[in-house]
Design a protein around this motif. Structure first.
Motif, PDB file in Angstrom:
ATOM      1  N   GLU A 911       0.615  -1.291   0.021  1.00 50.60           N
ATOM      2  CA  GLU A 911       0.089  -0.069  -0.126  1.00 50.60           C
ATOM      3  C   GLU A 911       0.689   1.197   0.210  1.00 50.60           C
ATOM      4  O   GLU A 911       0.491   2.354  -0.685  1.00 50.60           O
ATOM      5  CB  GLU A 911      -0.878   0.093   1.227  1.00 50.60           C
ATOM      6  CG  GLU A 911      -1.914   1.100   1.391  1.00 50.60           C
ATOM      7  CD  GLU A 911      -3.056   0.956   2.294  1.00 50.60           C
ATOM      8  OE1 GLU A 911      -3.595   1.721   2.665  1.00 50.60           O
ATOM      9  OE2 GLU A 911      -3.566  -0.249   2.347  1.00 50.60           O
ATOM     10  N   LYS A 913       3.640   1.360  -1.329  1.00 51.31           N
ATOM     11  CA  LYS A 913       4.468   1.389  -2.516  1.00 51.31           C
ATOM     12  C   LYS A 913       6.122   1.160  -2.256  1.00 51.31           C
ATOM     13  O   LYS A 913       6.825   1.862  -2.776  1.00 51.31           O
ATOM     14  CB  LYS A 913       4.396   2.560  -3.431  1.00 51.31           C
ATOM     15  CG  LYS A 913       2.782   2.792  -3.922  1.00 51.31           C
ATOM     16  CD  LYS A 913       2.836   3.901  -4.924  1.00 51.31           C
ATOM     17  CE  LYS A 913       1.372   3.942  -5.462  1.00 51.31           C
ATOM     18  NZ  LYS A 913       1.178   4.728  -6.571  1.00 51.31           N
ATOM     19  N   ASP A 959      -2.192   1.943  -7.161  1.00 49.95           N
ATOM     20  CA  ASP A 959      -2.482   2.253  -5.851  1.00 49.95           C
ATOM     21  C   ASP A 959      -3.325   1.062  -5.286  1.00 49.95           C
ATOM     22  O   ASP A 959      -4.112   0.601  -5.775  1.00 49.95           O
ATOM     23  CB  ASP A 959      -3.423   3.390  -5.786  1.00 49.95           C
ATOM     24  CG  ASP A 959      -2.824   4.494  -6.091  1.00 49.95           C
ATOM     25  OD1 ASP A 959      -1.664   4.823  -6.108  1.00 49.95           O
ATOM     26  OD2 ASP A 959      -3.541   5.673  -6.810  1.00 49.95           O
ATOM     27  N   HIS A1056      -0.948   7.356   3.292  1.00 49.42           N
ATOM     28  CA  HIS A1056      -1.812   8.007   2.298  1.00 49.42           C
ATOM     29  C   HIS A1056      -2.330   9.523   2.860  1.00 49.42           C
ATOM     30  O   HIS A1056      -2.537   9.806   3.881  1.00 49.42           O
ATOM     31  CB  HIS A1056      -2.995   7.162   2.392  1.00 49.42           C
ATOM     32  CG  HIS A1056      -2.764   5.679   1.240  1.00 49.42           C
ATOM     33  ND1 HIS A1056      -2.638   5.923   0.236  1.00 49.42           N
ATOM     34  CD2 HIS A1056      -3.222   4.716   1.623  1.00 49.42           C
ATOM     35  CE1 HIS A1056      -2.235   4.878  -0.397  1.00 49.42           C
ATOM     36  NE2 HIS A1056      -2.755   3.935   0.451  1.00 49.42           N
ATOM     37  N   ARG A1097       0.063   6.281 -12.111  1.00 52.41           N
ATOM     38  CA  ARG A1097      -0.813   5.578 -11.155  1.00 52.41           C
ATOM     39  C   ARG A1097      -2.021   5.523 -11.275  1.00 52.41           C
ATOM     40  O   ARG A1097      -2.600   6.301 -12.256  1.00 52.41           O
ATOM     41  CB  ARG A1097      -0.397   6.828  -9.836  1.00 52.41           C
ATOM     42  CG  ARG A1097      -1.107   8.064 -10.020  1.00 52.41           C
ATOM     43  CD  ARG A1097      -0.949   8.910  -9.014  1.00 52.41           C
ATOM     44  NE  ARG A1097      -1.775   8.926  -7.823  1.00 52.41           N
ATOM     45  CZ  ARG A1097      -2.932   9.277  -8.003  1.00 52.41           C
ATOM     46  NH1 ARG A1097      -3.282   9.979  -9.057  1.00 52.41           N
ATOM     47  NH2 ARG A1097      -3.930   9.147  -6.956  1.00 52.41           N
ATOM     48  N   PRO A1100      -7.757   6.376  -7.621  1.00 49.70           N
ATOM     49  CA  PRO A1100      -8.544   5.634  -6.578  1.00 49.70           C
ATOM     50  C   PRO A1100      -9.934   5.917  -6.979  1.00 49.70           C
ATOM     51  O   PRO A1100     -10.287   6.693  -7.842  1.00 49.70           O
ATOM     52  CB  PRO A1100      -7.982   6.126  -5.271  1.00 49.70           C
ATOM     53  CG  PRO A1100      -7.601   7.674  -5.602  1.00 49.70           C
ATOM     54  CD  PRO A1100      -6.997   7.748  -7.019  1.00 49.70           C
TER      55      PRO A1100
END
Length: 1310
Positions: A911, A913, A959, A1056, A1097, A1100
């Protein structure tokens, strides 16, 4: 082609291929087992001693009667069969997995029966059936050698007082395996007490094995033939014919039964019957499933079966080779229509123990010594291991694996089938999941009940095996049956789930005996028929589960290649099965299991076979399965009935059992009787108790003419013709086989370890294959994860943002965790706990913390202090630290096991990365890796390790929320930073600000922000993905107006960061007079990431197509932008469309509805634009007018009209609608919250959408006389067709249950 079918197709129709005899070679005498020496060599190499000195020395510490000596294949007939070359090393090793064993007359030496299997490179199988008995040693040299060894052993044990077992105290897995296999054997201890072996006093016996090697698993027939052969040797009178006649008969004169036919042939004393299922039936499986079920218990067996389907590592553990084989073959036959694709070694010879290191799925059987303790058995890898202790009827399961669909009903149906045959279904201890180190069987209190259960079980098996009951037992049963109290008691115990296995056993035994008269069949034949019927019924129950579950599988197979050759060449790049559509078509409860199962190798191979069947003959299992699905379709008009999750019982139990019974009642073919062979007089003479040396000449060649040998010849001719045709097609068979091998790549290059030529070089090569396989698997898995994540976005065929299903993502991540565990356990030599990866991390952590202590001269606090109002307010960066991430995991009390911690750590790193970076850092400590791993380990292969880290690095492009979404109950520290717009307002405010953060899983509650501080941290239970922030203040003091640019919130564990754009004032008398705003969040890209090549990316769930902040039409900079009427209508359509799509996703994967209602390009934003079109808002020198002002005026008009009675004439429903609109607007106006006018409009739209009132309110607003005063003629609101179209669009939302987040509707009283 795998399974017995492959062999039977290729081999001419002979029942048996070889008859072999293994035992002691009197010429060479006693030789210590070379394999044991090789084993010592491996051990010494692993412990860093000089391997060569260790391997050469004799091992006198061990009792000679317990040592293993080399056995040899003494004879085999015929010498060779071209279609199935004889593998001498393998047969010798599997006939006598422990080598020769010696006994004296004081020990028990009953004959033993076991079977084995040899799997070839192409997956085809050959079966071996072995009858082992003890024969007196007549050679004086061997007796005196044994005597000498005994004397040496006695002197050795006198000098060395220390017990040999304690000499190896290393924590290594292999040592403990070795020691557990050398536990004291009670049967030899008696002779040791009696002074061991003395040639003048004791008779010495040595084991000898008779073995039949056959292409199909006719276990019962072979067992009876071999035991009759042995009986002929031991009986007091010579057999009717020389033994050669019987061996020659079974090798050359007994054919394989044709499919769907039965066959009778003659042993030494009695005829033997066997049958083979027809082409449309389940394949031959002769191992008694009833025994597997009663050994493990139904529930345990279903759990082991599920682990097998999900391709975990399965280790069977028992003292009895035949039990290992029965359970292994039982489980693999139940897989129909699928086939086990990985390492399959039901009996693992002692010399191959290092194979438990294999980092691939396997199904292996390990023999336990009597008295050996499971807790001492330390295995190289246990994170994904299903450990099956057959003798103690208990299993250890891997952590959190999905259950088989409809498990309870399934177990119920199986139990009923077993009960109908008089077998109780409740044996077996409840399964254990690996939790704490205390879960070894040695540590469980052995309750008397449990012991009683196992005793009665053993007796039950003995009774079943002999098929007869002693007279007194019969009397006991009569007594029990006549006793009413006992009968009641037994009924009660049955209900409560306790077994009275003894009575059941007696009853079953008596039932078997009582039927002897039927059709003149013996009790043994009766038992066999009963076994065959029970076998097929149990298998049908399993098969019908798959027929129901995969009834529609064909619809999802993707046929993309024009011909076989192009398919084989592009096999790796092709998608063969539409997994997402298949899963979306399945009932919800099946998904956890199915999403894992369709990722397995066995499912992939099944689909490959399906695709290839358009160019070649169908693979036999597939043909049967497809036939069943077609049949099911005839009965069920269409599949919806098949797709419900209600349980469907198997409907063909009776027919399947009848087919077998009919075959066994009516024998289709009787083989030639054994007869005298052309032998010289005096050959084949009989000596009681000794198996004679058979006459080679007559046994090495078969009869020249035979009524079924021409059947073989024509088949061979047909095959040759077929081969020429395929070669003519241009695709050489070898090439095709090579393609197929590569196409089915992973781990399949090793179906079975080479059982011969076990030099260190071969072992090294095997390990090299493993390393290559692991790397390939890693490449495939990461690629699959990326394709799943990005493919859905790349192929946006007008689907908005189709997200990878959370379920599928979870499955892929779980299989990545499993792969990492297997990589970390390959070549491991020092391990703590069950997880190899976590063990390595702990070692690393210990070293790093030690270094930290040494460097701790100046304690520097890493936590940034709360910032005062310095000139630049921004989120302080989060330090990247592997140890810190470990500590986060260690502090989570929810995770109880090492395997769980390792999985959580992988999820967290993924999560963040940082997975590749963390693992690179972990492996950069070379000294530590060297200490923990053997030379050949994957983690010490430099080049492969680099490539592996590179593949993992590719996962940083997408992600994941795989940590946040799984650990939903943990406490997480959050950091909030508020960023004001300083050019236009005070950075600070004199009022008292507050904030409330909400996410998909809950909210933080209102928290006061300390005055003059723009940053704070708080701890809160996991909020999930963040959705909204409520920001407000109490308007106190002189500088109460506050212009906020945005709020940033960061999850301090996962890193995050969410950005909540605002760009509006908070304060009375400015903007729309709002003192609090609900801000909608979006995930922020960490700074620096855009440049580092991670630009691709995945946005989300709550992404917004444009990353710009939404600015209201009336706000500061919004004046310049006026969308056209077409754009506004399109925006409304798009917003409604997104909400509809949201509800069409599975519930767990929907993301945030708030964003779709209130975020950018949301329903509220689109309707705001609609109401603003043609709105006379900005007047010179006057206050700005807001849409809410229009709504209020309209409501005021309706209320006054209502009082004056103007609305009385209107239709009743309209009046009701008026009242509802007024009620809602007043409720919003009277809320204690200080939301501004735009906030109130937003709230009205949300409530209207929730309660399905928006389309009814619109006409009221349009009809209102206030409109001409506030709107120009061109306004969309004054265009009837547009308004009607809008009403139609909004009505589509009525089908969905819109729920509003608490932060939106707080304080509204309706």
């Amino acid at each position: 082609m795998s399974g017995s079918s492959a062999v039977s197709a290729a081999a001419p129709c002979r029942f048996a291929h070889y008859f072999a005899i293994c035992g002691i070679d009197t010429e060479t005498g006693l030789e210590p087992d070379e394999l044991a020496a090789l084993y010592r060599w491996l051990e010494a190499d692993r412990q860093g001693r000089d391997p060569d000195t260790a391997a050469t020395g004799e091992d006198f510490e061990q009792n000679p009667l317990k040592r293993t000596f080399k056995s040899k294949v003494l004879a085999r007939y015929p010498e060779n069969v071209e279609w199935n070359p004889f593998d001498q090393d393998a047969v010798n090793m599997l006939c006598m997995p422990k080598g020769l064993s010696f006994r004296t007359q004081a020990d028990q030496h009953d004959p033993q029966f076991h079977s084995f299997i040899i799997t070839k490179e192409d997956g085809s199988r050959t079966y071996g059936f072995v009858h082992t008995f003890y024969e007196e040693v007549t050679s004086p040299q061997i007796c005196s050698a044994m005597q000498t060894l005994y004397q040496m052993h006695n002197t050795q044990s006198a000098t060395a007082n220390t017990p040999s077992s304690s000499s190896s105290s290393s924590s290594s897995s292999m040592d403990s395996l070795a020691s557990s296999l050398d536990e004291a054997d009670p049967c030899t201890s008696s002779s040791r007490r009696a002074g061991g072996y003395d040639s003048s006093r004791d008779t010495l016996y040595v084991s000898k094995a008779l073995c039949l090697i056959v292409p199909m698993p006719f276990m019962h027939a072979c067992r009876r033939f071999l035991s009759q052969l042995h009986r002929a040797v031991t009986s007091a009178t010579a057999p009717p014919l020389p033994l050669e006649s019987y061996v020659h008969n079974i090798l050359y004169e007994v054919p394989l039964p044709a499919p769907g036919r039965s066959l009778k042939f003659h042993g030494v004393y009695e005829p033997i019957v066997c049958q083979r299922p027809g082409l449309g039936e389940l394949q031959l499986a002769d191992f008694p499933l009833a025994e597997a079920f009663s050994l493990l218990g139904v529930e345990n067996l279903v759990q082991v079966f599920t682990c097998t389907l999900l391709e975990m590592q399965i280790l069977l553990y028992s003292r009895d080779y035949q039990r290992l084989m029965t359970v292994a073959e039982g489980i693999t036959t139940l897989l129909f229509p699928f086939q086990w694709q990985h390492v399959y070694v039901p009996i693992l010879p002692a010399s191959l123990l290092h194979f438990l290191d294999a980092p691939v799925p396997y199904l292996m059987g390990l023999q336990s010594k009597e008295g050996a303790d499971r807790s001492k058995l330390e295995l190289p890898q246990e994170a994904n291991l299903c450990f099956v202790d057959i003798d103690n009827h208990y299993i250890e399961l891997p952590e959190d694996f999905p259950q088989f669909p409809n498990k309870t009903e399934f177990i119920q149906e199986l139990s009923e089938v077993l009960l109908s045959f008089g077998i109780s279904a409740n044996t077996g201890a409840p399964p254990r999941t690996r939790t704490s180190p205390g879960c070894a069987p040695g540590s469980t209190p052995s309750t008397p009940a449990r012991e009683r259960k196992t005793v009665s079980l053993r007796q039950l098996e003995d009774d079943g095996r002999n098929g007869n009951l002693a007279g007194d037992e019969l009397a006991v049963l009569e007594l029990l049956q006549g006793n009413a109290t006992l009968e009641r008691l037994q009924a009660l115990t049955k209900r409560t789930g306790v077994t009275v296995a003894r009575v059941d056993a007696l009853r079953a035994g008596v039932r078997a005996q009582g039927t002897e008269g039927q059709g003149g069949r013996t009790a043994a034949e009766e038992e066999e028929l009963r076994n065959a019927k029970l076998n097929v019924q149990l298998r049908e129950v399993f098969a019908s589960r798959f027929t129901t579950m995969f009834a529609d599988y064909e619809a999802f197979v993707i046929q993309s290649a024009p011909d076989l050759e192009s398919w084989l060449t592009n096999r790796e790049q092709m998608h063969n099965f539409d997994k997402a559509s298949f899963l979306s078509d399945q009932p919800e409860p099946y998904l956890p299991f199915l999403s894992h199962f369709i990722e397995t190798q066995m499912f992939a191979t099944f689909i490959d076979n399906k695709i290839m069947s358009q160019w070649e003959d169908k693979e036999p299992l597939l043909r049967v399965f497809d036939g069943r699905i077609d049949k099911a379709r005839l009965y069920n008009v269409r599949a919806p009935s098949l797709r419900s999750s209600s349980y469907q019982r198997c409907s063909i139990l009776k027919e399947s059992a009848q087919a077998i019974e009919q075959r066994l009642m009516k024998i289709d073919h009787t083989a030639i009787h054994p007869h005298l062979l052309d032998m010289k007089i005096g050959q084949g003479k009989y000596e009681q108790g000794f198996f004679p040396k058979l006459h080679v000449d007559v046994l090495n060649t078969g009869p020249t003419s035979n009524k079924w040998s021409h059947r073989t010849a024509t088949a061979q001719r047909r095959k040759d013709r077929h081969r020429q045709q395929t070669e003519h097609l241009g695709l050489d068979n070898d090439l095709k086989e090579k393609y197929m091998q590569e196409a089915r790549s992973l781990g399949k290059n090793l179906r079975q370890p080479k059982l011969s030529d076990l030099s260190p070089a071969v072992i090294a090569q095997t390990n090299w294959k493993f390393v290559e396989g692991l790397l390939k698997e890693c490449r495939m898995k990461t690629k699959r994860m990326l394709v799943e994540k990005m493919g859905q976005e790349a192929v946006e065929l007008g689907h908005g943002d189709v997200n990878i299903t959370g379920l599928e993502e979870n499955t892929l991540i779980a299989s990545l965790c499993d792969l990492l565990e297997r990589i970390w356990s390959h070549g491991l030599q020092v391990k703590q706990g069950k997880s190899a990866l976590w063990s390595h991390l702990l070692h690393y952590q210990a070293r790093e913390e030690k270094l930290e202590q040494q460097q701790a001269e100046s304690p520097v606090s890493n936590v940034p202090e709360r910032r005062k109002s310095d000139c630049s307010v921004a989120m302080p960066s989060l330090r990247v630290s592997l140890i810190q991430d470990m500590r986060h995991i260690q502090s989570m009390s929810e995770i109880k096991t090492d395997v769980g911690r390792a999985r959580a750590w992988i999820r967290l790193s993924l999560e963040k990365k940082l997975l590749s970076q963390h693992l690179k850092q972990l492996l950069s400590r070379h000294a530590l890796t060297k200490k923990l791993y053997k030379r050949y380990a994957f983690l010490r292969s430099e080049e492969e390790k680099e490539q592996f880290l590179f593949h993992l690095l590719s996962l940083n492009t997408v992600d994941y929320f795989c940590f946040t979404s799984v650990f939903t109950t943990i406490m997480i520290p959050y950091r909030v930073v508020i960023i004001p717009i300083k050019k236009l307002s005070n950075a600070m405010t004199t009022s008292n600000p507050w904030v409330c953060v909400s996410g998909e899983l809950g909210d933080s509650g209102i928290m006061q922000i300390p005055k003059n501080v723009l940053e704070m941290t708080f701890d809160c239970q996991n909020l999930g993905k963040l959705t909204t922030v409520q920001l407000g203040h109490d308007n106190a003091g002189l500088l109460a107006k506050w212009l906020v640019d945005c709020v940033m919130v960061r999850n301090e564990i996962t890193g995050h960061t969410y950005k909540f754009p605002c760009g509006r004032w908070l304060g009375k008398g400015v903007d729309d007079g709002s003192l609090e705003r609900v801000l909608i969040g979006e995930l922020a890209v960490p700074s620096g990431e855009e440049d580092s090549g991670r630009g691709c990316r995945t946005p989300p769930l709550q992404r917004s197509p444009s990353q710009t902040r939404r600015i209201n039409i009336t706000s500061l900079s919004g004046r310049g932008y006026k969308p056209t009427s077409a754009q506004i209508q399109e925006a409304i359509g798009e917003a409604v469309n997104n909400i509809v799509k949201h509800f069409h996703k599975p519930e767990k994967e929907r993301g945030s509805l708030t964003v779709l209602l209130c975020g950018e390009n949301s329903l509220v934003a689109a309707l705001e634009q609609f109401f603003h079109h043609g709105f006379k808002s900005a007047r010179l020198f006057q206050k700005t007018v807001f849409v809410w002002d229009f709504v209020e005026k309209a409501v005021a008009y309706m209320e006054s009209a209502d009082q004056m009675g103007d609305l009385q004439e209107t239709a009743e429903p309209l009046g009701m609608t008026c009242q509802s609109l007024c009620r809602y607007v007043n409720a919003i106006n009277s809320t204690p919250r200080n939301i501004g006018k735009d906030g109130k409009f937003q709230l009205l739209v949300c409530l209207g959408a929730r309660d399905r009132l928006l389309p009814q309110w619109l006409p009221l607003l349009v009809e209102c006389p206030v409109i001409p005063r506030m709107y120009e003629d061109i306004a969309l609101l004054r265009d009837r067709t547009t308004v009607n179209a809008l009403i139609g669009v909004l009505e589509t939302l009525h089908d969905f249950p819109v729920t509003l987040e608490a932060s939106l509707v707080k304080g509204i009283d309706l």
